[in-house]
Scaffold this active site. Structure first.
Site, PDB file in Angstrom:
ATOM      1  N   HIS A  37      13.259  20.768  -3.521  1.00 40.68           N
ATOM      2  CA  HIS A  37      13.284  19.339  -3.867  1.00 40.68           C
ATOM      3  C   HIS A  37      13.941  19.154  -5.223  1.00 40.68           C
ATOM      4  CE1 HIS A  37      11.280  15.599  -5.545  1.00 40.68           C
ATOM      5  NE2 HIS A  37      12.087  15.178  -4.596  1.00 40.68           N
TER       6      HIS A  37
ATOM      7  N   LYS B   2      15.640  25.604 -18.025  1.00 41.59           N
ATOM      8  CA  LYS B   2      15.148  26.324 -16.845  1.00 41.59           C
ATOM      9  C   LYS B   2      16.065  26.078 -15.643  1.00 41.59           C
ATOM     10  CE  LYS B   2      11.813  24.688 -14.106  1.00 41.59           C
ATOM     11  NZ  LYS B   2      10.522  24.244 -13.538  1.00 41.59           N
ATOM     12  N   ASP B   3      16.420  24.836 -15.413  1.00 41.00           N
ATOM     13  CA  ASP B   3      17.260  24.520 -14.248  1.00 41.00           C
ATOM     14  C   ASP B   3      18.675  25.061 -14.426  1.00 41.00           C
ATOM     15  OD1 ASP B   3      15.697  21.306 -13.423  1.00 41.00           O
ATOM     16  OD2 ASP B   3      15.068  23.388 -13.098  1.00 41.00           O
TER      17      ASP B   3
ATOM     18  N   HIS C 114      13.507  22.540  -6.953  1.00 43.19           N
ATOM     19  CA  HIS C 114      12.255  23.237  -7.212  1.00 43.19           C
ATOM     20  C   HIS C 114      11.408  23.418  -5.956  1.00 43.19           C
ATOM     21  CE1 HIS C 114      12.534  21.506 -11.565  1.00 43.19           C
ATOM     22  NE2 HIS C 114      13.433  22.458 -11.336  1.00 43.19           N
TER      23      HIS C 114
ATOM     24  N   TYR D 237       5.075  11.219  -7.410  1.00 43.56           N
ATOM     25  CA  TYR D 237       4.901  11.975  -6.176  1.00 43.56           C
ATOM     26  C   TYR D 237       3.557  12.676  -6.102  1.00 43.56           C
ATOM     27  CZ  TYR D 237       7.151  15.541  -9.151  1.00 43.56           C
ATOM     28  OH  TYR D 237       7.512  16.370 -10.183  1.00 43.56           O
TER      29      TYR D 237
ATOM     30  N   GLU E  91       0.873  -1.166   0.000  1.00 43.39           N
ATOM     31  CA  GLU E  91       0.000   0.000   0.000  1.00 43.39           C
ATOM     32  C   GLU E  91       0.915   1.222   0.000  1.00 43.39           C
ATOM     33  OE1 GLU E  91      -2.578   0.093   3.368  1.00 43.39           O
ATOM     34  OE2 GLU E  91      -3.693  -1.700   2.809  1.00 43.39           O
TER      35      GLU E  91
ATOM     36  N   ASP F 260       5.682  28.714  -9.358  1.00 44.40           N
ATOM     37  CA  ASP F 260       6.758  27.744  -9.579  1.00 44.40           C
ATOM     38  C   ASP F 260       8.100  28.454  -9.449  1.00 44.40           C
ATOM     39  OD1 ASP F 260       7.925  25.722 -12.338  1.00 44.40           O
ATOM     40  OD2 ASP F 260       7.477  25.112 -10.279  1.00 44.40           O
TER      41      ASP F 260
ATOM     42  N   LYS G  57       5.126  17.281  -0.407  1.00 45.84           N
ATOM     43  CA  LYS G  57       5.264  16.220  -1.421  1.00 45.84           C
ATOM     44  C   LYS G  57       5.579  14.886  -0.756  1.00 45.84           C
ATOM     45  CE  LYS G  57       7.159  19.540  -4.701  1.00 45.84           C
ATOM     46  NZ  LYS G  57       8.399  20.121  -5.248  1.00 45.84           N
TER      47      LYS G  57
END
Ligand SMILES: Cc1cn([C@H]2C[C@H](O)[C@@H](COP(=O)(O)OP(=O)(O)O[C@H]3O[C@H](C)C(=O)[C@H](O)[C@H]3O)O2)c(=O)[nH]c1=O
Length: 187
Positions: A119, A169-170, A62, A132, A28, A143, A72
């Site tokens: 993260h 972007k990163d 991020h 996630y 689970e 963002d 998260k």
């Protein structure tokens, strides 16, 4: 379900029970009641999946800023990653502290990343799939990112960050010196 504290306040390693037999296994991977009984009553509203084909792919660092900050719950559905979290809560005794936890299909570990933490992750196997849950929906206007190779944070990704596969972007993300955290430490 096993829950381990980490050196970062509120960041937890959660390992669900895995039932194995001749066919394989069953877990689970999230149960609201079990989480609630463990004091982790979070209302997840979005499930994400990212697949990174190459080893040495870095996604991050991020966050989503308030009013759409996200907690998260992260796991590797396939492959293996080093999952990294950085405390960026202004006033936190652990400000800029980071940890890395290996998440893999094999170890079944999950990382709970509260609001106020950056993260990111680096893949250690090809075609690694990160799954996630988040406690707020995607809000592009909120963002944000901080540069994964910021020397002030000093994350050890296990490779030369210049060799990593990253998004434009990163690659252009600000360092902590060029950035003001939107998160406040609440004690
Ligand atoms: C995060 C997100 C992205 N997108 C769209 C926006 C872009 O067109 C595309 C790729 O987005 P991005 O390059 O931001 O994806 P990642 O680099 O994997 O970002 C994620 O990676 C790090 C590790 C995280 O923790 C965040 O959840 C998230 O920022 O998906 C959506 O439509 N919804 C979403 O919730």
């Amino acid at each position: 379900m096993d829950i381990e504290q980490t050196k970062l306040e509120g960041v937890l390693v959660i390992t669900p029970k895995r039932f194995s037999d001749a066919r394989g296994s069953f877990s689970e991977v999230w149960n609201r009641q079990t989480m609630r009984e463990a004091g982790l009553d979070f209302d997840f509203v979005q499930d994400n999946q990212s697949i990174s084909t190459k080893v040495g792919t870095i996604r991050g660092l991020h966050y989503q800023a308030p009013p759409h900050a996200q907690d998260k719950l992260v796991r590797a559905g396939r492959g293996r990653v080093l999952d990294v979290v950085v405390d960026v809560r202004r006033g936190s005794p652990g400000y800029m502290n980071w940890i890395g936890v290996e998440l893999s299909e094999e170890n079944g570990r999950q990382l709970f990343v509260p609001k106020g933490f950056l993260h990111g992750f680096i893949t250690r196997e090809p075609d690694s799939m990160l799954l996630y849950k988040t406690t707020d929906v995607y809000a592009p206007e909120c963002d944000g990112s901080v540069h994964f190779a910021d020397p002030e944070i000093g994350i050890d990704w296990g490779i030369d960050p210049a060799a990593a596969v990253v998004s434009d972007k990163d690659a252009k993300a600000p360092t902590l010196k060029e950035w003001t955290s939107p998160f406040e430490y609440e004690g």
